[in-house]
Structure formats: C-alpha cells, structure tokens
Motif scaffolding. Structure first.
Motif, PDB file in Angstrom:
ATOM      1  N   ILE A 231       0.834  -1.280  -0.092  1.00  0.00           N
ATOM      2  CA  ILE A 231      -0.022  -0.145   0.140  1.00  0.00           C
ATOM      3  C   ILE A 231       0.830   1.297  -0.101  1.00  0.00           C
ATOM      4  N   SER A 232       2.046   1.431   0.837  1.00  0.00           N
ATOM      5  CA  SER A 232       2.618   2.383   1.023  1.00  0.00           C
ATOM      6  C   SER A 232       3.422   2.963  -0.413  1.00  0.00           C
ATOM      7  N   ARG A 233       4.009   1.642  -1.064  1.00  0.00           N
ATOM      8  CA  ARG A 233       4.714   1.795  -2.344  1.00  0.00           C
ATOM      9  C   ARG A 233       3.763   2.416  -3.365  1.00  0.00           C
ATOM     10  N   LYS A 234       2.768   1.985  -3.466  1.00  0.00           N
ATOM     11  CA  LYS A 234       1.685   2.729  -4.284  1.00  0.00           C
ATOM     12  C   LYS A 234       1.277   4.168  -4.141  1.00  0.00           C
ATOM     13  N   ALA A 235       1.046   4.310  -2.499  1.00  0.00           N
ATOM     14  CA  ALA A 235       0.498   5.613  -2.195  1.00  0.00           C
ATOM     15  C   ALA A 235       1.449   6.849  -2.174  1.00  0.00           C
ATOM     16  N   CYS A 236       2.839   6.212  -1.937  1.00  0.00           N
ATOM     17  CA  CYS A 236       3.940   7.314  -1.889  1.00  0.00           C
ATOM     18  C   CYS A 236       4.586   7.372  -3.246  1.00  0.00           C
ATOM     19  N   GLY A 237       4.093   6.627  -4.537  1.00  0.00           N
ATOM     20  CA  GLY A 237       4.627   6.852  -5.526  1.00  0.00           C
ATOM     21  C   GLY A 237       5.858   6.000  -6.119  1.00  0.00           C
ATOM     22  N   LEU A 238       6.314   5.134  -5.252  1.00  0.00           N
ATOM     23  CA  LEU A 238       7.379   4.111  -5.510  1.00  0.00           C
ATOM     24  C   LEU A 238       6.914   3.033  -6.712  1.00  0.00           C
ATOM     25  N   GLY A 239       5.655   2.877  -6.661  1.00  0.00           N
ATOM     26  CA  GLY A 239       4.963   1.944  -7.473  1.00  0.00           C
ATOM     27  C   GLY A 239       5.239   0.344  -7.255  1.00  0.00           C
ATOM     28  N   PRO A 240       4.700  -0.483  -7.963  1.00  0.00           N
ATOM     29  CA  PRO A 240       4.920  -1.818  -7.760  1.00  0.00           C
ATOM     30  C   PRO A 240       6.508  -2.315  -8.160  1.00  0.00           C
ATOM     31  N   SER A 241       6.882  -3.475  -7.548  1.00  0.00           N
ATOM     32  CA  SER A 241       8.153  -4.008  -7.723  1.00  0.00           C
ATOM     33  C   SER A 241       7.844  -5.413  -8.367  1.00  0.00           C
ATOM     34  N   PRO A 242       8.571  -5.692  -9.027  1.00  0.00           N
ATOM     35  CA  PRO A 242       8.396  -7.268  -9.757  1.00  0.00           C
ATOM     36  C   PRO A 242       8.903  -8.249  -8.797  1.00  0.00           C
ATOM     37  N   TRP A 243       9.511  -8.091  -7.525  1.00  0.00           N
ATOM     38  CA  TRP A 243       9.902  -9.063  -6.561  1.00  0.00           C
ATOM     39  C   TRP A 243       9.159  -8.875  -5.331  1.00  0.00           C
ATOM     40  N   LEU A 244       8.201  -7.567  -5.054  1.00  0.00           N
ATOM     41  CA  LEU A 244       7.369  -7.495  -3.911  1.00  0.00           C
ATOM     42  C   LEU A 244       6.162  -7.287  -4.753  1.00  0.00           C
ATOM     43  N   SER A 245       5.126  -8.419  -4.716  1.00  0.00           N
ATOM     44  CA  SER A 245       4.041  -8.315  -5.625  1.00  0.00           C
ATOM     45  C   SER A 245       3.020  -8.945  -4.594  1.00  0.00           C
ATOM     46  N   ALA A 246       1.836  -8.722  -4.977  1.00  0.00           N
ATOM     47  CA  ALA A 246       0.357  -9.068  -4.300  1.00  0.00           C
ATOM     48  C   ALA A 246       0.474 -10.629  -4.313  1.00  0.00           C
ATOM     49  N   GLY A 247       1.101 -11.222  -5.702  1.00  0.00           N
ATOM     50  CA  GLY A 247       1.113 -12.612  -5.882  1.00  0.00           C
ATOM     51  C   GLY A 247       2.032 -13.241  -4.975  1.00  0.00           C
ATOM     52  N   SER A 248       3.283 -12.620  -4.563  1.00  0.00           N
ATOM     53  CA  SER A 248       3.937 -13.268  -3.443  1.00  0.00           C
ATOM     54  C   SER A 248       3.448 -12.979  -2.158  1.00  0.00           C
ATOM     55  N   LEU A 249       2.602 -12.148  -1.991  1.00  0.00           N
ATOM     56  CA  LEU A 249       1.886 -12.073  -0.720  1.00  0.00           C
ATOM     57  C   LEU A 249       0.848 -13.020  -0.523  1.00  0.00           C
ATOM     58  N   MET A 250       0.031 -13.429  -1.570  1.00  0.00           N
ATOM     59  CA  MET A 250      -0.850 -14.289  -1.477  1.00  0.00           C
ATOM     60  C   MET A 250      -0.158 -15.798  -1.410  1.00  0.00           C
ATOM     61  N   LYS A 251       0.938 -16.117  -1.736  1.00  0.00           N
ATOM     62  CA  LYS A 251       1.564 -17.203  -1.505  1.00  0.00           C
ATOM     63  C   LYS A 251       2.165 -17.165  -0.124  1.00  0.00           C
ATOM     64  N   MET A 252       2.565 -16.183   0.422  1.00  0.00           N
ATOM     65  CA  MET A 252       2.898 -16.013   1.804  1.00  0.00           C
ATOM     66  C   MET A 252       1.653 -16.278   2.622  1.00  0.00           C
ATOM     67  N   ALA A 253       0.670 -15.768   2.500  1.00  0.00           N
ATOM     68  CA  ALA A 253      -0.522 -15.908   3.073  1.00  0.00           C
ATOM     69  C   ALA A 253      -1.235 -17.336   3.046  1.00  0.00           C
ATOM     70  N   MET A 254      -1.135 -18.079   1.910  1.00  0.00           N
ATOM     71  CA  MET A 254      -1.383 -19.494   1.708  1.00  0.00           C
ATOM     72  C   MET A 254      -0.445 -20.294   2.480  1.00  0.00           C
ATOM     73  N   ALA A 255       0.693 -19.976   2.441  1.00  0.00           N
ATOM     74  CA  ALA A 255       1.831 -20.717   3.491  1.00  0.00           C
ATOM     75  C   ALA A 255       1.397 -20.726   4.962  1.00  0.00           C
ATOM     76  N   MET A 256       0.759 -19.658   5.384  1.00  0.00           N
ATOM     77  CA  MET A 256       0.371 -19.697   6.601  1.00  0.00           C
ATOM     78  C   MET A 256      -1.145 -20.173   6.589  1.00  0.00           C
TER      79      MET A 256
END
Length: 770
Positions: free
Chosen positions: A358-383
């Motif tokens: 959220i902070s990267r999108k709000a503060c103008g840094l934008g998305p990162s190819p290595w910090l994505s919602a897909g990896s976040l979802m994998k992280m959530a599913m791993a938990m």
C-alpha cells in the motif's frame, strides 16, 4: 391414382441389427436371446425402436430426442447441446462424443430396467452375472465418454446459439528488450488507445522530416536532466539497518500521521487491530527500542502512508517527509526480505507486507516485480489463511478474526494488482475462508474468549467497508476471468457482469450516504472512502467493456458497451475537477491522485485518459462534418463532446502542475497532449500528423522548462537529497526511483516505445530514425 402408381410402404424391421445380419429369429428383447447366447449382448441394437416399445410394454427405449433430457442424478446424463447441434448446420468436435453418450445412456437405461424388474431371474446365474457385468461396463464407458466431453468443452469454449455477439479475445502485447520485458495484457491501457490515429502515426514508416530533429533534441535534454535529478534525489543507505528510531519526528507529528492513515486506508484495508496497536504505540514511546522490530516496521510504514495525506503543517517540510517516507519504506522492505526473512513468516510479517504494498503505491514508488501481491498471496497461503480458522480449533477468537481480515485484505490487493498489471488473478479455487465479521474493534481484545455477534452488513462499523468490498470479490474475480479468457469474450456475459457491477456501485453509494458521520474528521474520511471505492469498482466496468468499445466503432450492436464505458470513465474523470493546482489546497483523494501510482492515480491515469480520447475521436468521426452547421442532434452531441474535451484539458493542466512541482511524469502528459492535438486537428479539418507532432514537441518543451526549474531548486538545497518546490501545497510528490520511463539505450537516445507502447513501434521508429 391406380395401384401401379401407388408406392407400397415397407414393413418396419422388428429384429435387432445383429439378428438381421445373421438372419436369425429375434425375440425383440434388449439384449435379445440370440445376441445373449452369442456373447455379443453389448452390440444388440434396433433400427426402429417403436416396434420394441410396443413389444416390451412398460420397458421402452425412447427415441433419440432432438433436445437432450435433463441430467440424471449422480451426474449421468447427456450434457447441453452446442449451437451447431441445435441449428443442424455445422458440426463441432464434441458431436461424436455427445452421440455416443446418448447411445450409451439408452442402452444403460434398458439394462438397469431389466435388472430392476427382475427379468434376469428367467436366465441362468451365469447369464445373470454376465448381465450385471455388462451394466457395470456400460456405466464405466459412459463415465469415460462424459469425462472426455467435459475436458473437451473446457479446452475450447463453445458459444451458445443465443450469444452471436461474442468477439475474439484481445491479442496481448509484449515489450521485449535487453533491459526490460513487460507483458501488456488485455486490460492494459495501450489497448484502449492503439486504435487512435496517434498509434498509427507513431508506428508509421514515413519519417517526419522537420519534426524529428526538434523531438530528438528536446527529449535528449529532458533525459539528461532527468538522470541528473534522479542521481541527486536517490536514497543511498550505507547501512541496510539504519537507526530508524532516530528518524521519527516528534510524537505529536507521529500522532497526526497515524490519524491520517486511520481515516483513509485502514477502514478499506484492515491490517491492524486499532485498539491493540494504540496500546503498543503508547508502550513504544514509553520504552523506545532502537532496533527495527515488527511493531516499528509496521509503524514506519503507517507513518509513510500518512505523509501522503498530511495537511502541510508541522516542524518538517514536505520534502523532508518525502525523504523520510522513502527511508522508512526501504528499511521495512529490507527487514522483511533481508537476512531476517525467516523471522517474518508470521502474521506480523504478513501485516508488514500488506502495508508495504500500500505504501509503495501511495507514496509513488510503484509496484516491484519482486514485491507483488502474488508473492503476498503465496505467503498468506503458506500460513493457511485461505482456509477458514474453524478448521484450526487451537486458534483463539482474536487470532481467527485477524486471519479472516488479513485474507480479505490480501484478496483485495491481489485483485487490484491483477487489474493494474493486466495479469490473470492468482486466487486459488480451494478457498473456504469466511467473510470477516462486521464488528467494532473496541468490542473485542486479544484476550477475548468469545467474539461479539456479527452486526448486519448495512449497519455502519469500522469493519463495514471491508465487508462491503468482500461481497464483490467473487464478482470481480469473474470479471478478471472474462477479461483474460484466451479464446473469446462473450458480449452477453460482459453485459450481465457489468449490470452486477453497476448494482454494486449503487449499493456502495447508498451505504456511504446512510453512514452516520458526527465529526468533521468522520465526514472527510467517509468522502475519501466513498470516492476511492467508486473509482475502484468503475475500473472493472471499464476494463470489462473496453474490448467491445473498439468493436463498436464498426459494429453498432456493441453500442451499449460503448455507453457503459463512457459512463464509467466520465464518473472517474469527474473526480479530477476537485484538483485545482496550484491554487487550492486539495482534499485527501486529490493528494492520493498526485502522489499515487497505478490505480491510486484515479482520473489522472492512462486508463481514464485513453478511453476519453477514443470516445472523442469516435464521435468526431461519426458526427462531425467540416464546413456544415449540423442538425440539432449534432449540436446536442457536440455540447457533450465539448465537456469531455474540457475535462481532458483540465487533466492536462494538472499533469503539468505535477511536473512543475518536481515530478517528471512525462508519459501521461505527452500522450494527453497528443490526443488533444488529434482532436483539435479533426475539428479544424487539418492534417492530423502535423498537429500531433506540434503538440508533442510543445509538451516536451514545457516539460524541459519545468525540469530545469526543478533541477535548479534541487541544486540550491544543501544537505537534503529530495524534491523541492517553491510553494508548499501540502502534497508529497512521487519519488523519481519509481519513474518508469526509459529513454536510453535506443537509437539517438530516443525510446518512443516507453512513451507510446504500441505494437510494432520499435521497428517502425528505427526505420524513421535510420
């Protein structure tokens, strides 16, 4: 008519096909006696089934119906027919399988009927066993054929006869170079504007002789200044774990930044339990901890988001807050993915991941190819968050509810990123997590043994907005599935989903209009969330109808999709009217438009600019005739067109003001100027190519002057590597490291594809410049 001229009707055959071929007497049973004795009962069939129906009485084999019967219990039954089988004109690859299913169904019904009626008692035990084996064999064959039919149907989508308006899916684009590879899926903004004359102009092989030198020189100066500014403003961390605690401002200013976050994004993305976080916050100020702990990582990200919405008052200047926000984001990012990554595989790490996106999108840094919602979802599913907490009795009620909230937040971030990046949604099908409870955070604590009762969805609580969005998750997943279908896109399906999305927008608007707001802060918070959610939902309507809008330029049957797309884009663009830089102090949503990236750009994004330009060009092609006054209907349409042009011109002015404030966001500004140039040329009946190139050259000359002033202000500052502006409007600027325009490593230092990413532009521009 005499007897010689009368054609004698042949008697229908009363024997099965094997008995007729062997010329033996058939007893008209199924299977018949001779076929049973010859051990070929599975092949016993009749040409005329009416005779068998009369002989058997209650046991009848039905004629093959023109329309298949409904499926039988247990999944046995012929599936729906294809359009070709209904029309009888063309055959599909599944017709043979469907015919086999019907034949096996008829024979299986006959065998099961005989077993049920007890007719097998007349035969020997050996024949009885053989008959039962035949039933099982037929059942297995029928199941095998049905499985083949199902897999064949899923591999190639069959369009129903009533849906004759389906179109081919949009062909995706791919930007491929030595430095950058980017997939442009069907919801990418380039598909909304690649039918404009601008894209055809930029891909033409005809070199614009007088304009090319001007464009080349201006862009080269812009590129050099941009690289210099980026070098001056970039954050250089000598220590990946700096003393983050020492970078925090006073507690009073931190309190203000906390409130900015809590009134804007926390009701939408439920990441923290607010009372518990305030308790840790008070403890933190009582006993400061210098090391970057999980709580401090969450705190600095919340403060970074709060800098976007601060009013501009305080001991620190806007550019200082902007620099601090970068440091906080990168420090939390390093804590999450650095050497301590194993210690972040818990809910604290998941909360930091959500806040980081959220902070990267709000503060103008934008998305990162290595910090994505897909990896976040994998992280959530791993938990195990994709499974409902009721499956894990050891979880406390507090932990169970936090997990449901975090899973809803992960889903929301994944859906938004799928639309932003034009990629398929990665939500797994095996999800049984229930919706979070609509309850007030103050009614439950980490020590609660039971949870309070769920409030109705229409009752306003701090969790109501997340519950409201969660109801539309399945609908938006279906929209993304339709958008990214590889074969065809059904127009009727798009209309149905669009109608449901518009109903969801009306429901959200009714919810916010009925919300109880007692204080000014609550009123401002409610306005921000209402506008933000309205924009997010309309983005799905826009992406759903855009493929048909392109077709509507030549086929009027898609006109409703064009109208729905125009209504959505006009609704989103209307929110730009509140942005009036540099005169007025903007509200929260306008601050986000200026500072945000992707969907957080709102009406200033290319997803809005492109469809407006396409609609204006289409209207001019259809209704405008140079030299004629036009009829009253043309004048009425012209009034609405003029309003859209004014909206686009207002967006262009605001984009320039953002550049003047120190943010070189030239892609949106240059493309908007080019679209307006084409519209002016069409209205005046002038040559489109010349006017568009004039507009592009002038726009980059304006950018050059603004960048020169920004560079001078940056050099004048001492001891601060951040953006500076002459006037503080209370709006943090996007940071330059997130600027994704690439003007290097191309012929003559120009990369037109970074400005206008249309298919084939690399080869065509190379030809122009050679």
């Amino acid at each position: 008519m005499n007897r010689a001229e009368t054609r004698k009707r042949r008697r229908p055959a009363k024997a099965c096909e094997p008995c007729r071929q062997r010329k033996v007497r058939c007893d008209l049973k199924q299977p018949c006696g001779p076929c049973t004795r010859s051990k070929s009962s599975v092949n016993c069939s009749y040409r005329d089934e009416a005779a068998l129906s009369k002989q058997e009485g209650q046991f009848r084999v039905q004629r093959r119906p023109a329309v298949p019967p409904p499926p039988q219990p247990g999944g046995i039954g012929p599936p729906d027919l294809t359009p070709s089988s209904i029309g009888g004109e063309t055959a599909t690859p599944n017709d043979d399988l469907r015919q086999t299913v019907r034949e096996l169904q008829e024979r299986l019904d006959g065998l099961e009927a005989r077993v049920t009626r007890g007719e097998t008692r007349k035969v020997s035990s050996t024949q009885n066993s053989r008959l039962e084996n035949d039933v099982r064999a037929l059942t297995d064959r029928l199941q095998t054929v049905q499985n083949q039919l199902t897999s064949s149907s899923s591999a190639a989508t069959v369009v129903s006869a009533s849906d004759r308006t389906a179109i081919r899916a949009i062909a995706p684009h791919l930007r491929h170079s030595a430095r950058k590879v980017k997939f442009l899926g069907p919801s990418h903004w380039c598909h909304k504007v690649d039918k404009l004359s601008i894209s055809q102009l930029m891909t033409t092989k005809e070199p614009p002789e007088p304009a090319l030198d001007n464009v080349k020189s201006v862009l080269k100066e812009c590129r050099d200044l941009r690289q210099s500014i980026k070098s001056q403003r970039s954050v250089k961390l000598s220590d990946p774990f700096p003393n983050v605690r020492s970078t925090l401002p006073s507690r009073g200013e931190c309190d203000e930044l906390m409130q900015c976050y809590l009134r804007t994004f926390e009701p939408i993305y439920r990441v923290i339990h607010v009372p518990s976080f305030w308790a840790e916050y008070d403890e933190f100020w009582g006993q400061p901890r210098p090391n970057l702990s999980p709580f401090l990582a969450k705190l600095v990200l919340i403060l970074a988001i709060g800098t976007v919405f601060r009013s501009g008052e305080g001991s620190l200047a806007r550019e200082e807050y902007q620099q601090l926000a970068q440091i906080w984001i990168y420090a939390a990012q390093w804590w999450l993915a650095g050497p301590s990554e194993k210690s972040t595989c818990n809910l604290d790490g998941l909360q930091v991941s959500c806040l980081l996106l959220i902070s990267r999108k709000a503060c103008g840094l934008g998305p990162s190819p290595w910090l994505s919602a897909g990896s976040l979802m994998k992280m959530a599913m791993a938990m195990g968050l994709h499974r409902d907490p009721s499956n894990f009795p050891s979880l406390s009620p507090f932990q169970a509810e936090i997990r449901r909230r975090l899973w809803a937040t992960v889903l929301e971030l994944e859906l938004q990123e799928s639309l932003d990046l034009s990629l398929p949604c990665l939500v797994p099908p095996t999800v049984d997590t229930k919706a979070p409870l609509n309850i007030d955070d103050r009614l439950w604590t980490p020590d609660s043994t039971t949870m309070p009762h769920r409030q109705p969805n229409d009752e306003v609580t701090p969790a109501s907005i997340q519950t409201l969005l969660y109801i539309t998750v399945k609908l938006r997943m279906q929209v993304l599935e339709v958008i990214h279908h590889c074969q065809e896109q059904s127009y009727q399906r798009a209309l149905d989903l669009g109608s449901q999305l518009r109903a969801a927008c009306r429901k959200a608007a009714a919810f916010f209009s009925s919300a109880n707001t007692d204080t000014d802060a609550e009123v401002e918070s409610c306005k921000f969330q209402a506008k933000f959610i309205d924009i997010q939902l309309h983005r799905y309507i826009l992406a759903l109808h855009t493929p048909f809008v392109v077709q509507a330029r030549k086929d009027p049957q898609y006109y409703f999709a064009r109208k729905a797309c125009l209504d959505s884009v006009a609704t989103m663009a209307a929110y730009a009217n509140a942005l009036n830089l540099p005169a007025d102090a903007p509200d929260d949503i306008c601050r986000l438009f200026v500072s945000g990236k992707g969907s957080f750009k709102g009406p200033l994004s290319l997803d809005v600019i492109g469809p407006i330009g396409l609609e204006l060009v289409t209207q001019l092609e259809e209704e405008y005739f140079p030299g004629l006054d036009g009829d009253p209907l043309d004048k009425l349409a012209g009034a609405g067109r003029d309003h859209l042009i004014e909206t686009l011109e207002h967006i262009l002015r605001q984009l320039f003001q953002i550049i003047a404030m120190g943010t070189p966001s030239m892609k949106r500004f240059g493309l908007t100027a080019a679209v307006l140039g084409q519209i002016r040329a069409m209205k005046a009946g002038r040559d489109i190519k010349g006017v568009v190139y004039e507009a592009v050259i002038q726009s980059f000359k304006d950018c050059l002057l603004a960048l020169q002033m920004s560079s001078q202000r940056t050099e004048a500052m001492s001891g601060l590597d951040s953006a500076a502006t002459a006037v503080d409007f209370g709006i943090p600027d996007p940071t330059l490291p997130g600027f994704d325009m690439d003007l290097t490593d191309s012929i003559f230092g120009l990369d037109f594809q970074a400005l206008f990413p249309f298919p084939g532009i690399d080869n065509s521009m190379s030809t122009m410049l050679s």
